[in-house]
Design an enzyme around this catalytic site. Structure first.
Site, short mmCIF file in Angstrom:
data_model
loop_
_atom_site.label_atom_id
_atom_site.label_comp_id
_atom_site.label_asym_id
_atom_site.label_seq_id
_atom_site.Cartn_x
_atom_site.Cartn_y
_atom_site.Cartn_z
CB VAL A 1 -17.61 -3.77 -34.21
CG1 VAL A 1 -16.45 -3.04 -34.56
CG2 VAL A 1 -17.40 -5.26 -34.11
N GLY A 2 -19.21 -1.07 -33.51
CA GLY A 2 -19.50 0.25 -33.38
C GLY A 2 -19.58 0.71 -31.88
CD GLU B 1 -24.58 14.69 -41.71
OE1 GLU B 1 -25.99 14.33 -41.81
OE2 GLU B 1 -24.06 14.44 -42.80
CB CYS C 1 -29.31 12.91 -44.04
SG CYS C 1 -27.70 13.61 -44.19
P1 ADP Z 1 -29.33 2.25 -40.04
O1 ADP Z 1 -30.29 2.26 -38.83
O2 ADP Z 1 -30.07 3.13 -41.26
O3 ADP Z 1 -28.59 1.03 -40.59
P2 ADP Z 1 -27.52 3.71 -38.38
O4 ADP Z 1 -27.49 4.91 -37.98
O5 ADP Z 1 -27.99 2.46 -37.55
O6 ADP Z 1 -28.21 3.35 -39.77
O7 ADP Z 1 -26.04 3.09 -38.81
C1 ADP Z 1 -25.03 3.95 -39.20
C2 ADP Z 1 -23.56 3.28 -38.65
O8 ADP Z 1 -23.90 3.06 -37.38
C3 ADP Z 1 -23.37 1.93 -38.97
O9 ADP Z 1 -22.01 1.84 -39.40
C4 ADP Z 1 -23.73 1.05 -37.98
O10 ADP Z 1 -22.97 -0.09 -37.86
C5 ADP Z 1 -23.45 1.82 -36.68
N1 ADP Z 1 -24.04 1.44 -35.35
C6 ADP Z 1 -25.27 0.81 -35.41
N2 ADP Z 1 -25.55 0.76 -34.01
C7 ADP Z 1 -24.55 1.20 -33.51
C8 ADP Z 1 -24.14 1.48 -31.90
N3 ADP Z 1 -24.97 0.94 -31.00
N4 ADP Z 1 -22.99 2.04 -31.67
C9 ADP Z 1 -21.95 2.50 -32.59
N5 ADP Z 1 -22.22 2.22 -33.93
C10 ADP Z 1 -23.56 1.76 -34.34
#
Ligand code: ADP
Length: 506
Positions: free
Chosen positions: A238-239, A277, A311
């Site tokens: 979804v992200g 960030e 962070c």
């Molecule tokens: P962690 O690995 O510590 O959980 P992330 O940086 O992966 O932290 O997650 C931060 C945010 O990025 C979350 O909202 C996660 O759902 C989102 N996220 C993870 N992978 C992706 C991706 N490939 N594209 C966009 N958003 C993502």
């Protein structure tokens, strides 16, 4: 992510779960002004890190749900009044501010429930972001959206040039789990006040800090349908879809550098504007004239308070060799004295890690440090009195090789590494020996010398002698692989605006 998706029928009203303070948040998405379950009704479990229990569920939004939210945000931006009516935006955001104040204790319990953050330190997670809403409402009201730069000569004659600051469009906000409510506000409210419409995608581990914001916007403000949307989901897809969608003009992201790279790649084909960030591996350069007994206990506390899940934390302590053993003793005592335990206990300073996976990552990095020759001074494992929940001992590693994995990778745990140095130049070189450049710290009795060292650190922010760089009115962000763009300050507001230069008759 660690949660298992579950399928249930209708979203239920938010519930309290007993006297511990645990509180489940709203399990609905906000799409086009409507609070709704995910397509197909799927939900995923939310776990309280303090006791590893499932405490409720959130809507497991699909890519189709996200696409509806983006469509709603696009329509609201292109055809609604939001982007052109500053006074209305200010009115709505002040309503939001007041509504958040009314919901403050509920939000606090939700944040402690899903983050495991100690209740004693929730001020920065709750009060600060609520105040931030008012700040941006006022800032955006007073901002000069049209700036006359005077008459300019060009080959074909003279022209008056006016700068028109205009919203970027549809902003996708992707937020992490460490300070979720704060970042949901920090990444969306300035964007909204600048006239953009927003789709918020909260982190899997902390969906309720986002869904509650959606509920409050829908039920307690006049923010029009489609202007603010929230899609919680257990799927990284979804992200990823939000980052790639051509209807989205900008992505504002906080999270790991690895995910930031993936988002930048997904956003590249449509040349989206981004704020990134990302990770940090900040160094604290302790100079040989520093008051160690004052400076180092504070470093230890900062490392533990959010279980190291911050962070900007200065996780690498650089000590002058002449005062190395004295410094280690002070740090050891401070780390060992930290109260670790149940985040609902008001005397506790350090709660659990957010998840079992995160704790395993932290413990694995500590083990790698020892394998690479570091000395374990204190901690290094799971507290014997806290077998349930994701607790980690405050940990101090000494004689850490600046090139070793534990000195190079972000740990996100209550862990400090200590490395000795001989000269100021060497300290600067070790501090800058990192792919990251988020923040740093310098301590020393000679304020001019400390300031000069601060200027040599290749980072976006530095704290000198405990005077924090961080605040709503000061730009914050990273250099190198810690990120792009700035939050906070005038710069942080302008990130959400495009500049149109209009040449017109003088
Ligand atoms: P962690 O690995 O510590 O959980 P992330 O940086 O992966 O932290 O997650 C931060 C945010 O990025 C979350 O909202 C996660 O759902 C989102 N996220 C993870 N992978 C992706 C991706 N490939 N594209 C966009 N958003 C993502």
């Amino acid at each position: 992510m660690t949660q298992k998706p579950t399928a249930t029928q209708q979203p239920a009203a938010p519930q309290t779960a007993g006297a511990t303070g645990i509180l489940a948040g709203d399990p609905r998405l906000l799409i086009d002004g409507e609070l709704t379950g995910a397509t197909g009704g799927a939900r995923f479990e939310v776990i309280h890190p303090g006791n590893a229990q499932v405490v409720g569920t959130a809507a497991d939004g699909t890519v189709a749900d996200l696409e509806r939210a983006i469509g709603a945000a696009r329509t609201a931006f292109d055809t609604g009044d939001w982007s052109g009516d500053v006074a209305f935006r200010q009115h709505c955001l002040m309503q939001l501010h007041d509504a958040l104040e009314r919901n403050k204790e509920r939000l606090r319990r939700i944040v402690v429930t899903e983050v495991g953050c100690p209740i004693s330190v929730t001020g920065s997670q709750i009060e600060d972001p609520i105040a931030e809403v008012k700040h941006w409402a006022d800032y955006g009201r007073d901002f000069d959206y049209l700036v006359d730069t005077g008459v300019h000569r060009a080959v074909i004659g003279t022209a008056r040039r006016t700068l028109s600051f205009e919203p970027v469009g549809v902003v996708g906000a992707i937020t992490p789990w460490n300070v979720p409510f704060y970042l949901n506000i920090a990444q969306t409210v300035p964007a909204l006040m600048a006239g953009n419409t927003v789709v918020l995608k909260p982190a899997q581990l902390t969906p309720w800090s986002g869904s509650e914001l959606g509920r409050i916007v829908a039920e307690e403000t006049d923010i029009p349908a489609g202007v603010f949307n929230v899609v919680t989901s257990n799927a990284n897809a979804v992200g990823a879809a939000l980052s790639a969608d051509p209807r989205v003009d900008m992505i504002t992201f906080t999270g790991s550098t690895a995910t930031g790279r993936a988002i930048l790649a997904a956003a590249a084909p449509t040349v989206k504007k981004t704020i990134m960030e990302l990770g940090g591996k900040s160094a604290h350069v302790v100079l040989d004239d520093a008051k160690l007994e004052r400076v180092l206990p504070m470093s230890a506390m900062v490392a533990c308070v959010m279980s190291g899940q911050a962070c900007i934390m200065a996780s690498r302590i650089l000590l002058p060799r002449s005062r190395y053993h004295e410094g280690i003793e002070i740090l050891q005592a401070a780390m060992a004295a930290t109260s670790v335990g149940d985040p609902w206990n008001p005397s506790v300073l350090q709660g659990p890690q957010i998840s079992e996976a995160q704790r395993e990552k932290v413990l694995g990095l500590i083990a790698s440090g020892v394998a690479d020759g570091a000395r374990l001074v204190t901690g290094g494992g799971i507290p014997a009195n806290l077998p349930v929940g994701y607790y980690t001992e405050p940990t101090l590693l000494a004689e850490v090789d600046p090139n070793s994995r534990i000195a190079q990778e972000e740990i996100f745990g209550p862990v400090l590494t200590v490395t000795p140095y001989d000269t100021d130049d060497e300290a600067v070189a070790i501090a800058n020996n990192s792919i990251y450049g988020l923040s740093g710290e310098v301590s020393g009795a000679d304020a001019d010398r400390a300031f000069a060292i601060a200027r040599r650190l290749r980072t976006g922010n530095v704290t000198v002698n405990g005077r924090s760089h961080f605040g709503l009115t000061s730009p914050f962000g990273g250099t190198k692989q810690s990120g792009l763009g700035r939050r906070n300050g005038d710069e942080g507001f302008r990130e959400y605006l495009e500049i149109k230069t209009i040449g017109h008759p003088a």
